[in-house]
Design an enzyme around this catalytic site. Structure first.
Site, short mmCIF file in Angstrom:
data_model
loop_
_atom_site.label_atom_id
_atom_site.label_comp_id
_atom_site.label_asym_id
_atom_site.label_seq_id
_atom_site.Cartn_x
_atom_site.Cartn_y
_atom_site.Cartn_z
N CYS A 13 4.33 3.65 -15.95
CA CYS A 13 4.21 4.34 -14.68
C CYS A 13 5.67 5.95 -14.86
CB CYS A 13 5.04 3.55 -13.06
SG CYS A 13 5.56 4.23 -11.65
N LYS A 63 1.57 -8.24 -8.84
CA LYS A 63 2.74 -8.32 -7.83
C LYS A 63 3.81 -9.12 -7.73
CE LYS A 63 1.25 -3.81 -6.01
NZ LYS A 63 1.00 -3.07 -4.98
N VAL A 72 6.35 0.78 -7.16
CA VAL A 72 6.86 0.99 -8.40
C VAL A 72 7.34 2.66 -8.50
CG1 VAL A 72 7.32 -1.04 -9.40
CG2 VAL A 72 6.21 0.77 -10.12
N SER A 106 10.35 8.13 -5.34
CA SER A 106 11.38 8.42 -6.85
C SER A 106 11.59 9.62 -6.17
CB SER A 106 10.32 8.49 -7.96
OG SER A 106 9.17 9.46 -7.33
#
Ligand SMILES: N[C@@H](CCC(=O)N[C@@H](CS)C(=O)NCC(=O)O)C(=O)O
Length: 223
Positions: free
Chosen positions: A19, A46, A59, A72
Protein backbone atom coordinates in the site's frame (compact mmCIF):
# COMPACT_ATOMS: atom_id res chain seq x y z
CA UNK A 1 -3.77 18.30 26.77
CA UNK A 2 -1.95 18.21 23.48
CA UNK A 3 -0.06 15.09 22.44
CA UNK A 4 3.72 15.19 22.52
CA UNK A 5 5.57 12.14 21.34
CA UNK A 6 7.15 10.16 24.14
CA UNK A 7 9.57 7.43 23.08
CA UNK A 8 7.76 4.93 25.34
CA UNK A 9 4.40 5.61 23.67
CA UNK A 10 2.99 2.49 21.99
CA UNK A 11 2.57 3.20 18.31
CA UNK A 12 1.38 0.62 15.81
CA UNK A 13 0.77 1.09 12.11
CA UNK A 14 -1.76 -1.28 10.60
CA UNK A 15 -0.49 -1.93 7.11
CA UNK A 16 -0.60 -3.78 3.83
CA UNK A 17 2.77 -4.58 2.24
CA UNK A 18 2.03 -3.01 -1.15
CA UNK A 19 0.00 0.00 0.00
CA UNK A 20 1.48 3.36 -1.07
CA UNK A 21 -0.61 5.23 1.51
CA UNK A 22 0.87 3.11 4.30
CA UNK A 23 4.30 3.76 2.84
CA UNK A 24 3.77 7.51 3.22
CA UNK A 25 3.27 7.12 6.95
CA UNK A 26 6.20 4.73 7.31
CA UNK A 27 8.47 7.32 5.65
CA UNK A 28 7.24 10.02 8.03
CA UNK A 29 7.66 7.74 11.08
CA UNK A 30 11.21 6.85 10.02
CA UNK A 31 12.13 10.41 9.09
CA UNK A 32 10.87 11.70 12.43
CA UNK A 33 12.71 8.98 14.34
CA UNK A 34 9.51 7.67 15.93
CA UNK A 35 9.61 4.12 17.26
CA UNK A 36 6.72 2.05 15.99
CA UNK A 37 5.52 -1.44 15.31
CA UNK A 38 4.01 -2.50 12.04
CA UNK A 39 1.25 -5.05 11.66
CA UNK A 40 0.41 -6.34 8.19
CA UNK A 41 -3.07 -7.48 7.34
CA UNK A 42 -4.53 -9.14 4.26
CA UNK A 43 -6.85 -6.62 2.62
CA UNK A 44 -8.57 -9.41 0.70
CA UNK A 45 -9.52 -10.90 4.05
CA UNK A 46 -9.85 -8.06 6.54
CA UNK A 47 -9.82 -9.22 10.16
CA UNK A 48 -12.83 -8.29 12.30
CA UNK A 49 -10.66 -6.37 14.79
CA UNK A 50 -9.44 -4.22 11.89
CA UNK A 51 -12.96 -3.53 10.61
CA UNK A 52 -13.93 -2.53 14.13
CA UNK A 53 -11.05 -0.03 14.29
CA UNK A 54 -11.12 1.41 10.78
CA UNK A 55 -14.26 3.37 9.82
CA UNK A 56 -13.32 3.26 6.11
CA UNK A 57 -11.91 -0.27 6.18
CA UNK A 58 -8.66 1.11 4.76
CA UNK A 59 -5.02 1.12 5.77
CA UNK A 60 -3.07 2.89 7.12
CA UNK A 61 -4.52 2.99 10.59
CA UNK A 62 -2.32 4.33 13.36
CA UNK A 63 -2.85 3.12 16.90
CA UNK A 64 -1.40 5.79 19.17
CA UNK A 65 -1.70 4.37 22.66
CA UNK A 66 -5.47 3.91 23.03
CA UNK A 67 -6.28 6.34 20.22
CA UNK A 68 -6.92 5.45 16.61
CA UNK A 69 -6.14 7.62 13.58
CA UNK A 70 -6.85 6.95 9.93
CA UNK A 71 -6.13 8.66 6.58
CA UNK A 72 -2.44 8.88 5.70
CA UNK A 73 -2.34 12.69 5.27
CA UNK A 74 -3.91 13.18 8.70
CA UNK A 75 -1.61 10.61 10.32
CA UNK A 76 1.42 12.29 8.76
CA UNK A 77 0.50 15.77 9.94
CA UNK A 78 -0.11 14.43 13.44
CA UNK A 79 3.28 12.66 13.50
CA UNK A 80 4.90 15.83 12.24
CA UNK A 81 3.26 18.00 14.87
CA UNK A 82 4.19 15.86 17.86
CA UNK A 83 7.89 15.87 16.96
CA UNK A 84 10.62 18.47 16.46
CA UNK A 85 11.32 20.06 13.09
CA UNK A 86 8.12 20.71 11.17
CA UNK A 87 7.79 19.21 7.70
CA UNK A 88 4.98 21.64 6.83
CA UNK A 89 5.65 25.19 5.63
CA UNK A 90 4.96 27.79 8.35
CA UNK A 91 3.35 30.27 5.95
CA UNK A 92 -0.44 29.58 5.98
CA UNK A 93 -0.78 30.02 2.23
CA UNK A 94 2.11 27.69 1.43
CA UNK A 95 0.80 25.20 4.00
CA UNK A 96 -2.64 25.27 2.38
CA UNK A 97 -1.06 24.75 -1.04
CA UNK A 98 0.95 21.78 0.22
CA UNK A 99 -2.21 20.24 1.69
CA UNK A 100 -3.96 20.69 -1.64
CA UNK A 101 -1.10 19.04 -3.55
CA UNK A 102 -0.95 16.25 -0.97
CA UNK A 103 -4.61 15.55 -1.78
CA UNK A 104 -3.81 15.78 -5.50
CA UNK A 105 -0.95 13.32 -5.10
CA UNK A 106 -3.44 10.72 -3.83
CA UNK A 107 -5.20 11.04 -7.19
CA UNK A 108 -1.86 10.60 -8.95
CA UNK A 109 -1.29 7.40 -6.97
CA UNK A 110 -4.71 6.15 -8.05
CA UNK A 111 -3.91 7.00 -11.70
CA UNK A 112 -0.61 5.15 -11.39
CA UNK A 113 -2.44 2.15 -9.90
CA UNK A 114 -4.98 2.12 -12.75
CA UNK A 115 -2.17 2.36 -15.31
CA UNK A 116 -0.24 -0.53 -13.78
CA UNK A 117 -3.36 -2.69 -13.63
CA UNK A 118 -4.61 -2.01 -17.18
CA UNK A 119 -5.26 -5.36 -18.82
CA UNK A 120 -4.57 -4.51 -22.46
CA UNK A 121 -2.63 -2.02 -24.56
CA UNK A 122 -5.61 0.28 -25.24
CA UNK A 123 -6.59 0.49 -21.59
CA UNK A 124 -2.96 1.05 -20.70
CA UNK A 125 -2.62 3.92 -23.20
CA UNK A 126 -5.81 5.53 -21.92
CA UNK A 127 -4.80 5.20 -18.27
CA UNK A 128 -1.28 6.42 -19.01
CA UNK A 129 -2.67 9.53 -20.74
CA UNK A 130 -4.68 10.35 -17.59
CA UNK A 131 -1.62 9.71 -15.44
CA UNK A 132 0.55 11.92 -17.67
CA UNK A 133 -1.95 14.76 -17.38
CA UNK A 134 -1.55 14.68 -13.61
CA UNK A 135 2.23 14.23 -13.77
CA UNK A 136 2.47 17.33 -16.02
CA UNK A 137 0.86 19.38 -13.27
CA UNK A 138 3.36 18.11 -10.71
CA UNK A 139 6.28 18.57 -13.12
CA UNK A 140 5.35 22.23 -13.58
CA UNK A 141 5.53 22.83 -9.82
CA UNK A 142 8.54 20.70 -8.90
CA UNK A 143 11.52 22.79 -7.84
CA UNK A 144 14.96 22.04 -9.25
CA UNK A 145 16.55 22.57 -5.86
CA UNK A 146 16.32 19.01 -4.55
CA UNK A 147 12.82 18.52 -3.19
CA UNK A 148 9.30 19.41 -4.35
CA UNK A 149 9.16 22.83 -2.66
CA UNK A 150 12.86 23.61 -2.68
CA UNK A 151 15.92 22.67 -0.64
CA UNK A 152 14.09 21.17 2.32
CA UNK A 153 12.19 17.92 2.51
CA UNK A 154 8.53 18.48 3.41
CA UNK A 155 5.49 16.27 3.99
CA UNK A 156 4.57 16.71 0.32
CA UNK A 157 7.79 14.81 -0.51
CA UNK A 158 6.96 11.97 1.88
CA UNK A 159 3.59 11.53 0.17
CA UNK A 160 5.05 11.68 -3.34
CA UNK A 161 7.84 9.19 -2.60
CA UNK A 162 5.67 6.03 -2.94
CA UNK A 163 4.91 7.04 -6.53
CA UNK A 164 8.62 6.88 -7.31
CA UNK A 165 9.07 3.50 -5.59
CA UNK A 166 6.46 2.12 -8.02
CA UNK A 167 7.84 3.92 -11.09
CA UNK A 168 11.28 2.51 -10.25
CA UNK A 169 9.81 -1.00 -9.79
CA UNK A 170 8.01 -0.76 -13.16
CA UNK A 171 11.23 0.40 -14.83
CA UNK A 172 13.30 -2.35 -13.29
CA UNK A 173 10.75 -5.16 -13.80
CA UNK A 174 9.28 -4.25 -17.20
CA UNK A 175 11.85 -1.86 -18.71
CA UNK A 176 9.36 0.98 -19.02
CA UNK A 177 10.31 4.42 -17.82
CA UNK A 178 6.95 6.13 -17.25
CA UNK A 179 8.78 9.28 -16.09
CA UNK A 180 10.84 9.66 -19.28
CA UNK A 181 9.04 12.90 -20.23
CA UNK A 182 9.18 14.39 -16.74
CA UNK A 183 12.81 15.29 -16.00
CA UNK A 184 12.18 17.28 -12.81
CA UNK A 185 10.03 14.52 -11.33
CA UNK A 186 12.61 11.94 -12.40
CA UNK A 187 15.31 13.89 -10.52
CA UNK A 188 13.05 14.33 -7.48
CA UNK A 189 12.36 10.58 -7.51
CA UNK A 190 16.06 9.73 -7.62
CA UNK A 191 16.75 12.08 -4.73
CA UNK A 192 13.92 10.63 -2.64
CA UNK A 193 14.68 6.98 -3.42
CA UNK A 194 18.26 7.55 -2.24
CA UNK A 195 17.02 8.46 1.26
CA UNK A 196 17.25 5.58 3.77
CA UNK A 197 13.80 6.56 5.10
CA UNK A 198 12.35 5.94 1.63
CA UNK A 199 14.33 2.83 0.67
CA UNK A 200 13.59 1.38 4.12
CA UNK A 201 9.87 2.14 3.93
CA UNK A 202 8.89 -0.96 1.96
CA UNK A 203 9.49 -4.66 2.55
CA UNK A 204 12.74 -6.05 1.12
CA UNK A 205 10.97 -8.18 -1.50
CA UNK A 206 8.72 -5.30 -2.60
CA UNK A 207 9.50 -5.63 -6.34
CA UNK A 208 8.74 -9.34 -6.43
CA UNK A 209 5.48 -8.90 -4.43
CA UNK A 210 4.53 -6.04 -6.77
CA UNK A 211 5.27 -8.18 -9.84
CA UNK A 212 3.18 -11.04 -8.40
CA UNK A 213 0.31 -8.66 -7.66
CA UNK A 214 0.33 -7.29 -11.22
CA UNK A 215 0.70 -10.80 -12.65
CA UNK A 216 -2.29 -12.07 -10.67
CA UNK A 217 -4.31 -9.07 -11.88
CA UNK A 218 -3.28 -9.95 -15.48
CA UNK A 219 -1.78 -6.53 -15.96
CA UNK A 220 -0.72 -5.74 -19.53
CA UNK A 221 2.69 -4.68 -18.19
CA UNK A 222 3.40 -8.29 -17.25
CA UNK A 223 2.55 -9.73 -20.69
N1 LIG B 1 -7.22 8.13 1.49
C1 LIG B 1 -6.68 6.97 2.14
C2 LIG B 1 -6.48 5.87 1.12
C3 LIG B 1 -6.05 4.56 1.76
C4 LIG B 1 -6.30 3.38 0.84
O1 LIG B 1 -6.93 3.49 -0.23
N2 LIG B 1 -5.79 2.20 1.25
C5 LIG B 1 -6.07 1.01 0.49
C6 LIG B 1 -4.83 0.14 0.32
S1 LIG B 1 -3.53 0.93 -0.55
C7 LIG B 1 -7.06 0.15 1.25
O2 LIG B 1 -6.96 0.00 2.45
N3 LIG B 1 -8.02 -0.44 0.54
C8 LIG B 1 -8.94 -1.34 1.11
C9 LIG B 1 -10.33 -1.11 0.62
O3 LIG B 1 -10.58 -0.07 -0.04
O4 LIG B 1 -11.18 -1.98 0.87
C10 LIG B 1 -5.35 7.35 2.83
O5 LIG B 1 -4.68 8.27 2.35
O6 LIG B 1 -5.03 6.74 3.88
Amino acid sequence: MSAIYKPNQTIELISFKLCPFVQRSVITLLYKGIEFEIKYIDLANKPDWFLALSPLGKVPVLKYGDDVLFESAVINEFLDEITEGSLMPSDPLQKAKDRAWIEFSSQVLMAQYQTSLAKNQDDFAQAEAGLNDKLSRLEALTSDKGFFNGEDLALIDTVLAPLFTRFAAIESLFERDLLANFPKLKALGQRLLALPEVSGSVVENFNSLFADYLGNAESWLTK
